[in-house]
Design a protein around this motif. Sequence first.
Motif, mmCIF file in Angstrom:
data_model
loop_
_atom_site.group_PDB
_atom_site.id
_atom_site.type_symbol
_atom_site.label_atom_id
_atom_site.label_comp_id
_atom_site.label_asym_id
_atom_site.label_seq_id
_atom_site.Cartn_x
_atom_site.Cartn_y
_atom_site.Cartn_z
ATOM 1 N N LEU A 1 50.010 38.123 -15.149
ATOM 2 C CA LEU A 1 49.802 39.501 -15.597
ATOM 3 C C LEU A 1 50.767 39.924 -16.696
ATOM 4 C CD1 LEU A 1 49.167 41.165 -12.122
ATOM 5 C CD2 LEU A 1 47.471 40.695 -13.887
ATOM 6 N N THR A 2 51.987 39.410 -16.669
ATOM 7 C CA THR A 2 53.005 39.918 -17.596
ATOM 8 C C THR A 2 53.502 38.877 -18.591
ATOM 9 O OG1 THR A 2 54.830 39.354 -16.112
ATOM 10 C CG2 THR A 2 53.810 41.506 -15.805
ATOM 11 N N ASN B 1 48.280 48.702 -23.071
ATOM 12 C CA ASN B 1 49.017 47.569 -22.507
ATOM 13 C C ASN B 1 50.502 47.775 -22.814
ATOM 14 O OD1 ASN B 1 46.619 45.726 -21.774
ATOM 15 N ND2 ASN B 1 46.241 46.233 -23.932
ATOM 16 N N SER C 1 53.333 47.170 -20.670
ATOM 17 C CA SER C 1 54.342 46.533 -19.818
ATOM 18 C C SER C 1 55.460 45.965 -20.679
ATOM 19 C CB SER C 1 53.700 45.409 -18.995
ATOM 20 O OG SER C 1 53.281 44.360 -19.844
ATOM 21 N N ALA D 1 51.073 38.081 -22.683
ATOM 22 C CA ALA D 1 50.776 39.048 -23.750
ATOM 23 C C ALA D 1 50.595 38.344 -25.090
ATOM 24 C CB ALA D 1 51.885 40.082 -23.844
ATOM 25 N N ASP E 1 56.400 43.004 -21.082
ATOM 26 C CA ASP E 1 56.009 41.806 -21.830
ATOM 27 C C ASP E 1 55.340 42.177 -23.147
ATOM 28 O OD1 ASP E 1 55.794 38.930 -22.003
ATOM 29 O OD2 ASP E 1 53.643 39.187 -21.705
ATOM 30 N N TYR E 2 54.454 43.167 -23.136
ATOM 31 C CA TYR E 2 53.769 43.601 -24.358
ATOM 32 C C TYR E 2 54.744 44.266 -25.329
ATOM 33 C CZ TYR E 2 49.221 42.503 -22.390
ATOM 34 O OH TYR E 2 48.136 41.848 -21.881
ATOM 35 N N TYR F 1 47.167 37.123 -26.393
ATOM 36 C CA TYR F 1 46.156 38.046 -26.911
ATOM 37 C C TYR F 1 46.410 38.443 -28.366
ATOM 38 C CZ TYR F 1 45.011 38.409 -21.984
ATOM 39 O OH TYR F 1 44.662 38.129 -20.693
ATOM 40 N N LEU G 1 47.398 46.334 -29.124
ATOM 41 C CA LEU G 1 47.498 46.147 -27.673
ATOM 42 C C LEU G 1 48.246 47.314 -27.022
ATOM 43 C CD1 LEU G 1 48.277 42.306 -27.531
ATOM 44 C CD2 LEU G 1 46.173 43.437 -26.790
ATOM 45 N N LEU G 2 49.315 47.775 -27.667
ATOM 46 C CA LEU G 2 50.052 48.924 -27.130
ATOM 47 C C LEU G 2 49.185 50.182 -27.173
ATOM 48 C CD1 LEU G 2 53.664 48.488 -28.599
ATOM 49 C CD2 LEU G 2 52.793 47.765 -26.379
#
Length: 494
Positions: free
Chosen positions: A22-23, A50, A52, A26, A54-55, A29, A45-46
Amino acid sequence: MNMKIAKVCSSFVIFLSLFTLLTGCASMYIRGATPVQRAVSAADLLIAGNVSDDYIRVYKAEVAQAERSIMDMISKAERNDIYYADIADNISDWMLLHDRITTLEKMYPEGLRGKKDIVIFEARDYSSLKDKAYTRATEALYNEALRITQVSNNDPKNISKALENLKRAKKYSSHLDNEINALGAETAYNAAESFTYTNKPDNLLKASEYYMLANSWIPGYRDASAKGRLTKERAAYLYIEDGYYNLRLKDYTAFRNAKTAFQKAEKIIPGIALKEITEINHLLTVRLAIVKQNNNYNDENMIRKAINSEFVSAKSGPEAIEINFIRGDVNSFFNLIDIRDADLVLMPSDDYGKVNEIYGAVNTENKNITKTINGVVYTGKIMEQSQLVTVYAQNDFILYDIRTWRKTVLRYFSNETNKLSKNFTMRYYSGDPEAKPIDFNPGFLYESGQYKKFFPELMNEHYSMNLINNYGALSSFGKELCNVIKNMQYIDRR
């Protein structure tokens, strides 16, 4: 206790795997071929939610890389105007990144906080650099193209480079269009002229391309379009001449070259070489008749396919094999109508089907026998002779060349098939009749010519020289046959 620990460890591994999935993915993608495009992807993505840690980390890394790339391009352009072309190529992406970061500034004016990471958004506007980059790039590329043409001496590489620079300059030009078009037309036209002073069709095709290119810069420029068409036609007729030259050499390699020349001419002017291509295909085709002693032709199409596939990739010899199968028992195949149009004939040898018999050594063994009847001892002796006999069919084939009135053996294929072996035993008894075993079997040894009686499975087989294996690929015999045909010389047919 151990089971509890095992369960806890198992749960921890599952949790760690899910967390990584899940984390920790990133970066998977992120899309884009350049650092700036990747930074735009990270920003998207932000914006999509998204957010988190990681992003956030991926965004910060990609934006930092993008800014380094931008600064590097600007630094190079400040030292040499030609590099403004790189800025012109990428400025739209830079402005797109500014728009994305501006959006994030509005969404998170105080910055975006994750559990551990934080990012402050600072948009940098490069839009004011666009006009400057376009102008400087246009002028630098035009000047570089002008410099190259002045020293090129019609070197194809230099001409291509100059025209490439002009094409790129035209993309950004807003004030040098006339100059760029004029230089492009002149450069291409001069290159075309330099290639026309030759009788090499490949060079004439290049000249035609340059004429057409000159016309694309300035329509109607010095009749370039008409000259391009005429030059192309001239190349086609030179290909025809080259094809006829090779056709007269009476050689398979020359025929292949002739076909290539005719095909090039046909591509330029459809219909100009159809007759010649038909003739050369006929000359490059070998007609092979295969004579078989049986009527089992289930593999006929597979044999054709396997043999012709071998010649598709061949660099020498004929290009195609026309295969005709002749059925039935043949005594005098040269009188058959079926082969009158053949060039080569693959047929059984005169002693095809002959059964060979191999006799092993005769081994002798003596056995003493005693038998007691009413207290009287009777004696005897059995002498046993045994011999291993092997039989096989000698199914040889011969490849004949019958292109002329005189038939020639090209290859003799020795083919021993279906070897079978059996032990034969003969017994002799001597001594008292009373001692002779009741079930005594005298047996026998094999006599020449008895294979039909004792080896019936040999006669039930379809004898043939297998040209393909069970998978449809050429067998060793098939490959050898093809190699013989590839290496044979051309001969005019009778």
